[in-house]
Write an enzyme that holds these catalytic residues in place. Structure first.
Site, short mmCIF file in Angstrom:
data_model
loop_
_atom_site.label_atom_id
_atom_site.label_comp_id
_atom_site.label_asym_id
_atom_site.label_seq_id
_atom_site.Cartn_x
_atom_site.Cartn_y
_atom_site.Cartn_z
N LYS A 188 0.98 -0.93 0.14
CA LYS A 188 -0.36 -0.18 0.25
C LYS A 188 0.80 1.29 0.12
O LYS A 188 1.83 1.47 -0.06
CB LYS A 188 -0.45 -0.26 1.46
CG LYS A 188 -1.84 0.92 1.32
CD LYS A 188 -2.70 0.77 2.77
CE LYS A 188 -4.23 2.08 2.83
NZ LYS A 188 -4.94 2.19 3.51
N SER B 43 -9.74 1.90 2.73
CA SER B 43 -8.90 2.77 1.65
C SER B 43 -7.72 1.73 1.58
O SER B 43 -7.46 2.36 0.57
CB SER B 43 -7.74 3.82 2.80
OG SER B 43 -7.00 3.17 3.95
N SER C 30 -9.87 -0.21 6.75
CA SER C 30 -9.07 -0.87 6.05
C SER C 30 -9.06 -1.30 4.98
O SER C 30 -8.07 -1.35 3.50
CB SER C 30 -8.36 1.18 5.81
OG SER C 30 -9.33 2.10 5.76
N1 GLN Z 1 -13.01 4.51 6.23
C1 GLN Z 1 -12.33 4.56 7.87
C2 GLN Z 1 -12.04 6.13 7.23
O1 GLN Z 1 -12.21 6.92 7.02
C3 GLN Z 1 -10.93 3.85 7.84
C4 GLN Z 1 -9.68 4.33 6.89
C5 GLN Z 1 -8.95 3.38 7.25
O2 GLN Z 1 -8.50 2.14 8.23
N2 GLN Z 1 -7.76 3.73 7.16
O3 GLN Z 1 -11.07 6.45 8.60
#
Ligand code: GLN
Length: 495
Positions: free
Chosen positions: A89, A164, A188
């Site tokens: 990532k 994400s 994410s």
């Molecule tokens: N979707 C969640 C957010 O927007 C979690 C994102 C993540 O785990 N990096 O914060």
């Protein structure tokens, strides 16, 4: 596996292998790391245009690393990940390879050092094929907040892959890489894993080093694997989990051999089903898949009982105070002076900082910074941040109590199947709600595993398995037993 036969039929698809299958063939010299890497690069050339999972493809590096891996294998190196192609990532620092966080702010940032997880993979002679697209600075649930382009869900390209870690989940689902590393602050890894039909694990907070992971919300962030099956999940965890003195929240505890938990039966395990995770607005098709999966776990010998975690309903609100607060502090470092983008049309130092942040950050990142700065400001700190931390303690205690009665809890990973591109991007609250089942796990710091559990309307559904801190072995055991009894994880999107 009969590779010779497949070859005769012209069907040798090395890129479809899991890590453990590839390892076996590499070790027996039936294939080379170079062949495997070339197959993967060929697959990327074939499908990437349709899905956009990569920010950077490191083809030359991958070929060089593959040749080195072949030499190591010839010299007797039997590390399980030697010569296996992977995607990282794009918020994990890779020395000499751009690490953009899918943000204009870091578009040209090339880290001078490797994250600890990268050092671990390099030591294993893994093959790095490239960096995965994500929501900018990991803020989002759909990959639509990438400053570059949205990654598409391979099961339906009009739909989001989740986020994400959307790039990593899609790359694994479409066989562009054999496995990937993602990060999980509020879901994410697990949510995109569920949306793409792959396995994703968020380890216990402190189990995997965060050194070199670009910080979003430091008390929640954790790196973990996205893989084609649970066996690979165990293998990648063996490689990346460790105590690291460079991360002060890393826990000095020996790493178990996770492959010892690959046991295909669940006799005597007590599983709780917390009713609050079957939220209002949950799709009936998703609910059906999860209850069918739970029935399967029962058939495999687990004792299943419904339970209640009443504080779950406050987790989303607490998360959206804590995560933006920490983000607002962490992202203060992007001032155009030290690294990253720097506005050149400024008249003074302050103007330069203003413009750098104005042009460098996208709208969701700005929204979080503004929210967090507000929640931390004098006069509001007690009402918001402090209150959220108290709620956090209650949620953690509630999980502790549940784990006195249960070995693990089972829930859906998400309340819906992957949604359409554009469906929620204008409505932040709707977007935030898609993480309602995954956020409490980061709030409590416990581990969570998402595994493929079935399909609703032709779209994948993930089942989430939760355990007490450092119980990854139990989660892997449950996931493995389920996987042995089903074949959902073997389904691949038609690309
Ligand atoms: N979707 C969640 C957010 O927007 C979690 C994102 C993540 O785990 N990096 O914060």
């Amino acid at each position: 596996m009969n590779i010779a036969n497949s070859q005769e039929e012209g069907e040798l698809r090395l890129y479809q292998l899991t890590s453990h299958e590839a390892h076996e063939l590499l070790w027996k010299r039936e294939i080379s790391a170079l062949e495997l890497t070339e197959a993967v690069l060929g697959r990327i050339a074939q499908v990437e245009e349709q899905i956009h999972a990569f920010v950077t493809v490191t083809e030359d590096l991958a070929l060089m690393q593959a040749r080195e891996a072949d030499e190591r294998i010839r010299a007797g190196d039997a590390s399980p990940l030697v010569g296996i192609p992977t995607m990282i990532k794009d918020n994990i620092c890779t020395k000499g390879i751009a690490t953009t966080c899918s943000s204009r702010m870091l578009e040209n940032f090339v880290p001078p050092y490797d994250a600890t997880v990268m050092q671990r993979l390099n030591r294993e002679r893994a093959v790095i094929v490239g960096k995965g697209n994500m929501d900018e600075f990991a803020m989002g649930s759909s990959n639509e907040h990438s400053a570059f382009f949205p990654t598409r869900n391979p099961w339906d390209r009009e739909r989001v892959p989740g986020g994400s870690s959307g790039g990593p989940a899609v790359a694994v689902a479409t066989d562009e890489v054999i496995y990937a590393l993602g990060s999980d602050t509020g879901g994410s890894i697990r949510q995109p894993a569920g949306f793409c039909n792959v396995v994703g694990l968020k380890p216990t907070y402190g189990r995997v080093s965060r050194y070199g992971l670009v910080a979003f919300a430091s008390s929640l962030d954790q790196i973990g694997p996205l893989t084609k099956d649970v066996t690979d999940c165990a293998l990648v965890m063996n490689a990346i989990a460790c105590y690291d003195p460079r991360d002060s929240t890393s826990v000095p505890q020996p790493t178990p051999d996770y492959t010892k938990s690959l046991i295909p039966e669940l006799k005597g395990l007590r599983l709780g089903i917390p009713k609050e995770y079957f939220v209002r607005g949950m799709e009936a098709g998703v609910e059906q898949v999860i209850w069918d999966a739970i029935a399967k776990l029962e058939q495999l010998g687990a004792e299943v009982e419904e339970t209640s975690l009443p504080h779950t309903r406050y987790a989303l609100a607490a998360y959206y105070i804590i995560a933006p607060s920490e983000a607002s502090a962490n992202l203060a470092r992007y001032d155009g002076v030290k690294y990253g983008f720097s506005a050149s049309d400024a008249e003074s130092m302050w103007d330069a900082m203003d413009k750098t942040r104005q042009y460098g950050f996208g709208p969701e990142v700005k929204r979080r910074i503004i929210l967090g700065t507000y929640a931390l400001s004098a006069g509001y700190y007690d009402a918001y941040y402090l209150k959220a931390q108290k709620v956090r303690t209650l949620i953690r205690r509630e999980f502790e109590q549940a784990f006195e009665r249960f070995d693990a809890l089972v829930t859906p990973t998400s309340p819906t199947v992957p949604f359409k591109l554009g469906e929620k991007v204008e409505d932040p609250l709707q977007m935030y709600l898609s993480d309602v089942c995954t956020l409490p796990i980061n709030i409590a710091g416990i581990p969570g595993l998402s595994i493929p559990a079935g399909f609703s309307d032709g779209l994948p559904v993930g089942m989430q398995i939760l355990g007490k801190p450092f119980s990854e072995e139990t989660l892997i055991r449950i996931g493995f037993a389920y996987e042995q009894a089903t074949d959902w994880h073997k389904r691949r999107p038609p690309l």
